[in-house]
Each structure stands twice: as C-alpha cells, then as structure tokens.
Motif scaffolding. Structure first.
Motif, PDB file in Angstrom:
ATOM      1  N   LEU A 138      71.726  70.737 -15.279  1.00 53.75           N
ATOM      2  CA  LEU A 138      71.112  69.854 -14.291  1.00 53.75           C
ATOM      3  C   LEU A 138      70.090  70.603 -13.452  1.00 53.75           C
ATOM      4  O   LEU A 138      69.010  70.086 -13.134  1.00 53.75           O
ATOM      5  CB  LEU A 138      72.221  69.276 -13.410  1.00 53.75           C
ATOM      6  N   ARG A 139      70.392  71.842 -13.095  1.00 58.17           N
ATOM      7  CA  ARG A 139      69.463  72.641 -12.293  1.00 58.17           C
ATOM      8  C   ARG A 139      68.170  72.922 -13.067  1.00 58.17           C
ATOM      9  O   ARG A 139      67.083  72.893 -12.489  1.00 58.17           O
ATOM     10  CB  ARG A 139      70.128  73.959 -11.894  1.00 58.17           C
ATOM     11  N   VAL A 140      68.280  73.210 -14.354  1.00 62.89           N
ATOM     12  CA  VAL A 140      67.074  73.449 -15.155  1.00 62.89           C
ATOM     13  C   VAL A 140      66.182  72.209 -15.126  1.00 62.89           C
ATOM     14  O   VAL A 140      64.962  72.307 -14.916  1.00 62.89           O
ATOM     15  CB  VAL A 140      67.432  73.811 -16.611  1.00 62.89           C
ATOM     16  N   ILE A 141      66.785  71.043 -15.303  1.00 63.37           N
ATOM     17  CA  ILE A 141      66.002  69.796 -15.312  1.00 63.37           C
ATOM     18  C   ILE A 141      65.374  69.567 -13.941  1.00 63.37           C
ATOM     19  O   ILE A 141      64.228  69.122 -13.831  1.00 63.37           O
ATOM     20  CB  ILE A 141      66.889  68.615 -15.741  1.00 63.37           C
ATOM     21  N   GLY A 142      66.117  69.899 -12.874  1.00 64.06           N
ATOM     22  CA  GLY A 142      65.561  69.785 -11.530  1.00 64.06           C
ATOM     23  C   GLY A 142      64.385  70.716 -11.331  1.00 64.06           C
ATOM     24  O   GLY A 142      63.382  70.345 -10.689  1.00 64.06           O
ATOM     25  N   ASN A 143      64.469  71.928 -11.860  1.00 63.30           N
ATOM     26  CA  ASN A 143      63.339  72.857 -11.778  1.00 63.30           C
ATOM     27  C   ASN A 143      62.121  72.311 -12.509  1.00 63.30           C
ATOM     28  O   ASN A 143      60.986  72.456 -12.050  1.00 63.30           O
ATOM     29  CB  ASN A 143      63.726  74.214 -12.363  1.00 63.30           C
ATOM     30  N   ILE A 144      62.352  71.689 -13.651  1.00 59.64           N
ATOM     31  CA  ILE A 144      61.247  71.096 -14.406  1.00 59.64           C
ATOM     32  C   ILE A 144      60.622  69.959 -13.597  1.00 59.64           C
ATOM     33  O   ILE A 144      59.402  69.825 -13.519  1.00 59.64           O
ATOM     34  CB  ILE A 144      61.739  70.591 -15.778  1.00 59.64           C
ATOM     35  N   ALA A 145      61.473  69.152 -12.946  1.00 58.27           N
ATOM     36  CA  ALA A 145      60.977  68.034 -12.143  1.00 58.27           C
ATOM     37  C   ALA A 145      60.162  68.511 -10.947  1.00 58.27           C
ATOM     38  O   ALA A 145      59.308  67.773 -10.439  1.00 58.27           O
ATOM     39  CB  ALA A 145      62.146  67.179 -11.659  1.00 58.27           C
ATOM     40  N   SER A 146      60.392  69.745 -10.498  1.00 56.61           N
ATOM     41  CA  SER A 146      59.645  70.273  -9.360  1.00 56.61           C
ATOM     42  C   SER A 146      58.332  70.925  -9.786  1.00 56.61           C
ATOM     43  O   SER A 146      57.612  71.477  -8.960  1.00 56.61           O
ATOM     44  CB  SER A 146      60.492  71.296  -8.585  1.00 56.61           C
ATOM     45  N   GLY A 147      58.010  70.836 -11.070  1.00 54.40           N
ATOM     46  CA  GLY A 147      56.773  71.426 -11.577  1.00 54.40           C
ATOM     47  C   GLY A 147      55.585  70.512 -11.395  1.00 54.40           C
ATOM     48  O   GLY A 147      55.437  69.849 -10.360  1.00 54.40           O
ATOM     49  N   THR A 148      54.730  70.446 -12.397  1.00 52.90           N
ATOM     50  CA  THR A 148      53.544  69.601 -12.316  1.00 52.90           C
ATOM     51  C   THR A 148      53.911  68.145 -12.576  1.00 52.90           C
ATOM     52  O   THR A 148      55.022  67.829 -13.016  1.00 52.90           O
ATOM     53  CB  THR A 148      52.502  70.040 -13.351  1.00 52.90           C
ATOM     54  N   THR A 149      52.938  67.254 -12.323  1.00 51.20           N
ATOM     55  CA  THR A 149      53.152  65.830 -12.619  1.00 51.20           C
ATOM     56  C   THR A 149      53.463  65.640 -14.096  1.00 51.20           C
ATOM     57  O   THR A 149      54.317  64.816 -14.469  1.00 51.20           O
ATOM     58  CB  THR A 149      51.912  65.014 -12.214  1.00 51.20           C
ATOM     59  N   ASP A 150      52.781  66.392 -14.946  1.00 48.94           N
ATOM     60  CA  ASP A 150      53.050  66.295 -16.384  1.00 48.94           C
ATOM     61  C   ASP A 150      54.481  66.714 -16.712  1.00 48.94           C
ATOM     62  O   ASP A 150      55.144  66.060 -17.530  1.00 48.94           O
ATOM     63  CB  ASP A 150      52.069  67.172 -17.163  1.00 48.94           C
ATOM     64  N   HIS A 151      54.965  67.777 -16.089  1.00 44.87           N
ATOM     65  CA  HIS A 151      56.348  68.204 -16.333  1.00 44.87           C
ATOM     66  C   HIS A 151      57.326  67.098 -15.946  1.00 44.87           C
ATOM     67  O   HIS A 151      58.276  66.799 -16.683  1.00 44.87           O
ATOM     68  CB  HIS A 151      56.655  69.465 -15.522  1.00 44.87           C
ATOM     69  N   GLU A 185      56.454  62.939  -6.212  1.00 40.80           N
ATOM     70  CA  GLU A 185      55.338  63.089  -7.154  1.00 40.80           C
ATOM     71  C   GLU A 185      54.275  61.994  -7.027  1.00 40.80           C
ATOM     72  O   GLU A 185      53.178  62.245  -6.578  1.00 40.80           O
ATOM     73  CB  GLU A 185      55.888  63.126  -8.586  1.00 40.80           C
ATOM     74  N   SER A 186      54.607  60.762  -7.452  1.00 41.48           N
ATOM     75  CA  SER A 186      53.584  59.719  -7.511  1.00 41.48           C
ATOM     76  C   SER A 186      54.255  58.346  -7.480  1.00 41.48           C
ATOM     77  O   SER A 186      55.449  58.216  -7.803  1.00 41.48           O
ATOM     78  CB  SER A 186      52.766  59.847  -8.804  1.00 41.48           C
TER      79      SER A 186
END
Length: 475
Positions: free
Chosen positions: A275-288, A330-331
């Motif tokens: 879950l933490r990995v996915i959260g880190n990805i969600a905190s990346g760019t809009t594309d991520h 994000e958006s």
C-alpha cells in the motif's frame, strides 16, 4: 586463568559446548582475559565468546553497555572474527558483534570504529569469488551485521558505500547463488533493503542495481520474508522521487497488478508496504497517479476502508487515507474518480471514528479536495459539514486542517455552506483557535495559530455578510 576455566565449567566441557550457558556480566572481564591469553586453546576461547554472545542475545535488556565498558572488547572480538584457524570462533564472534550492532546508535558507532565493517565485508566479497567454499553461517552473520550498521543511519550507510564500494554488488550476487540457504537469502535481502533506507536517500545510481533483484522477489517471491523486505525496499526507493517512480512503472509494467494482488493479502506485513508503494506512486506526477487510477486501485481502497474489513487494521486505514490525499491533491478529473468511487463518505467516517493518525490523513484528503476540486466537487463535502464540526468539538489535533477546510468551503460554497452552519459553530471554532494561540505564546506556533484565527474571522465576516444579504450566492 586456566584454573578459572575449570571453575566456570569450560575445562570439562566438550568442544561442542554442551555445558556452556550465558555469561554473567560479572564474568565479562575474566572471559576477555581468557580470550586474549595465547595459552588458552582456540576451542576454549570459542566457548568464552559463545557465553558472551548468549548474554548479548537475550531479548530483554542485553548487557551491551556493560560489555562496551571493557577496554578493547570489540577489537578483541574483531580479531577473533578474522582468525581463520577456527570457524566456530569466527561464527560466535560474528554473532556477538552483530548483536552489539543491533543496539543503540552509540553501540553501532562502536562497532564501526572497531574496524568490523572491513572484516565482515571480506567474508561477503570472498563468497563472491568462491561461493561453494564459503561458510554460510558466518556469511549470514556478516550480512546481518552489515544490515544493522547501514540500517542504523544514513551516515553509516554512506560510510559503508564509500569504504566498501564492491559490497552492494556482492550482496546482490549472493542472493542469486543457487545453493544459498533460505535464511541467508532472507537476511541478505533485508540487508540490501537497508541500503535504500534513510534520509537523505542514497544516490539513485548507487542503488538502482538492486531493482532487478527486488522486483523479481516481488513478482516471484521465494518466501514471505523476502517479499516483505523487497516491498519495503521499493517504498524506500520510490519515496519522494518521481524519477525513481518512473524507474518502477516504466521498467516493470507488470508491477501494479502484482501490487494490487498484495492489497488483498491477509498478511498485514505484506499489505502495508504494498500500500505504501502505491501511495508513493500516487504522490508522483499526474501521469503516475493516472496510471494507478486507470489500473483499478480505487475499488481495492474502497474495500480496505470498509469499517471492520480488516480486524486490528493498524496502519492500513492511515495508508489508504494518505494515498487518497495524494490523489485529491492532483486534479479535478482524479478527484471525480474518488467521488464516483464512493470514497468521500468513508473519509468522513474516519475523520469521525478513526485513530488520530487516520483522522489526520482523512481530513487532509478532504482539504485537498476542497482546494483542488471544482465547486460541484467541493459541494460533495457539504452534507458532512455538521458531522465534521461535531468532531472538531471533541478534538483539537487537526484544527489547522479544519480551518483550511471551513475557509475553502466558505469561499466556494458560501450560501449553501452558511445555510448549514450557524454563528455558534463558527464562534466555537474561533474560541478553540484563540485558546491554542494562548497556549503557544509568541513563538512560531503562536504566529501560525494567529494566521488561522484571522481565517476564521474572515469566514465569520462572510457569514455576517450573507445574513445581511450583501454576499452573492455561489452557483
């Protein structure tokens, strides 16, 4: 000294150590004198070191400090560690030093200063040269000790990187040896994960070579232990660095479906780092963020957030709410997916009923929605305003977030918002903020609260204007 050997039972003991046990702290000085005595046979020295190691291995309050009070004790153990004449003595020395390195940062500093890192590294580097000839028990302790050292702090991690540049590649290679014992593989994977841990993060080019191993462990885990440590390694790697997130998503396109499988795991030690990995990805760019949304993460989060879905959920709710706060920041398009996924009411539920750490992340998810969403999207919070204010009446930990949320609702939803709240609600909010100003005094915290008090005053002024009919209703 030889008489003392017999007195404590070492003289009569068989070489396999049948009669030895943990040493009392009062025996440490004499045991080290025996270890240093050239007249004492190696196998008897091994017994002395074993007794010291057993004392250091106890779960509760091991006597590390008492040991380190003995001048030169670590240097003596390191000397025995490097003595090739007796592998059992080397093993016991390695284990004893590993236990010391697992103590406080001060204890780990003593290990580093003793020169142990170079000796431990040599065992691992020699294994790379001749894997079939290595003593896997000693190598396992060496890897474990290095893991304790690099996991203690970024400072020591960087020391090991600098002084032993060939160590990380050797550990990676070691994990791929076909005849490696499972426990050695488990401990070495944990050690490698610690090389990625700590702030500031290690340079990307220094650790990117670990990804193929960790990703293979995640896609085809040889054990739950290896899987768990590989997932945590991925959380360290992707933390706060969009380029590293791209390394994962672009280099390993099948990783998201696999991570989603782990979100269904009944083992929380696996579920939480996934879950933490996915959260880190969600905190990346809009594309991520779009990529995790398009691959179907929100229904899984919805299931995890169902009250009672996971007994003793621990940090799972917090991680889910944190992930959603990254998405709502994000958006509007991404916020709409959160709304359509029926997740706003679950966020409110955890603001009302969650632990403090759950509540904090849930309220931030709503604040981000209020600042990033359209007016229509922000309006989805309105049905819960009274509930949120009731929570605010019971707690003060998230006052800043509440003020931010109320301020944004007043700006964007004025008439609808003021139809729900009354003046007493706003006065309660102002009173709490004033109390927090008084408690904080004139320091930076007090100034912060004064700024938020001004926001509440502005909301109250808008409320009065609305009551007087001098404010234009929102669309």
């Amino acid at each position: 000294l030889l008489q003392f050997l017999y007195f404590i039972g070492i003289g009569q003991m068989s070489e396999n150590g049948d009669n030895d046990g943990p040493a009392a702290v009062s025996e440490f000085d004499t045991l080290f004198a025996l270890i240093r005595d050239p007249a004492v046979p190696l196998h008897k020295k091994t017994v002395c070191i074993r007794r010291i190691r057993m004392s250091l291995s106890r779960n509760s309050d091991p006597p590390i400090k008492e040991l380190l009070n003995i001048d030169g004790c670590l240097e003596t153990l390191v000397e025995c560690l490097g003595d090739p004449r007796d592998s059992k003595m080397q093993f016991e020395s390695a284990w004893a030093i590993t236990n010391i390195a697992s103590g406080t940062s001060e204890d780990t500093t003593a290990v580093v200063n003793s020169g142990a890192v170079k000796v431990f590294s040599k065992f691992i580097l020699d294994t790379k040269e001749n894997p079939e000839a290595c003593n896997q028990d000693i190598v396992e302790q060496a890897a474990w000790a290095i893991g304790n050292i690099v996991g203690d702090s970024a400072k020591f991690r960087n020391v090991v990187f600098k002084e032993e540049p060939e160590l990380l590649p050797a550990l990676i290679d070691m994990c791929n040896y076909p005849n490696l014992k499972p426990t050695v593989r488990d401990n070495t994977t944990w050690t490698l994960s610690n090389f990625l841990r700590g702030k500031p993060s290690p340079p990307r080019d220094g650790v990117i070579a670990t990804l193929p191993l960790f990703m293979n462990n995640i896609m085809n885990p040889p054990s739950n232990s290896v899987l768990m440590d590989s997932l945590w390694a991925l959380t360290y790697y992707t933390d706060g660095d969009t380029q590293r997130v791209s390394d994962i998503l672009d280099g390993y396109p099948d990783v998201l479906p696999k991570l989603y499988c782990y979100l269904k795991s009944k083992t929380k030690k696996i579920l939480v780092p996934a879950l933490r990995v996915i959260g880190n990805i969600a905190s990346g760019t809009t594309d991520h963020t779009n990529r995790i949304l398009q691959s179907g993460v929100l229904p899984l989060i919805h299931d995890l957030l169902q009250p009672g879905a996971i007994p003793n959920a621990g940090n799972i709710v917090k991680e889910c709410c944190w992930l959603l706060s990254n998405i709502t920041a994000e958006s509007p398009d991404q916020i709409q997916q959160v709304i359509d996924g029926d997740l706003v009411d679950l966020l409110v539920y955890y603001v009302k009923n969650g632990r403090p750490q759950d509540r904090k992340e849930a309220i931030w998810a709503l604040v981000n929605l209020a600042y990033t969403g359209t007016n229509d999207q922000i309006a989805t919070i309105l049905p819960f305003v009274k509930d949120l204010m009731e929570v605010f009446g019971r707690i003060r930990h998230e006052t800043i977030q509440f003020v931010e949320l109320i301020s944004q609702l007043a700006d964007t939803q004025n008439d609808k918002f003021f139809d729900i709240l009354d003046r007493d609600d706003l006065l309660k909010l102002q009173s709490t903020v004033i109390l927090l100003i008084d408690e904080s005094g004139e320091d930076d915290a007090g100034n912060k609260w004064r700024a938020h008090c001004n926001k509440v005053i502005q909301v109250m002024e808008k409320y009065e204007q609305y009551q007087n009919g001098s404010i234009v209703p929102s669309n």
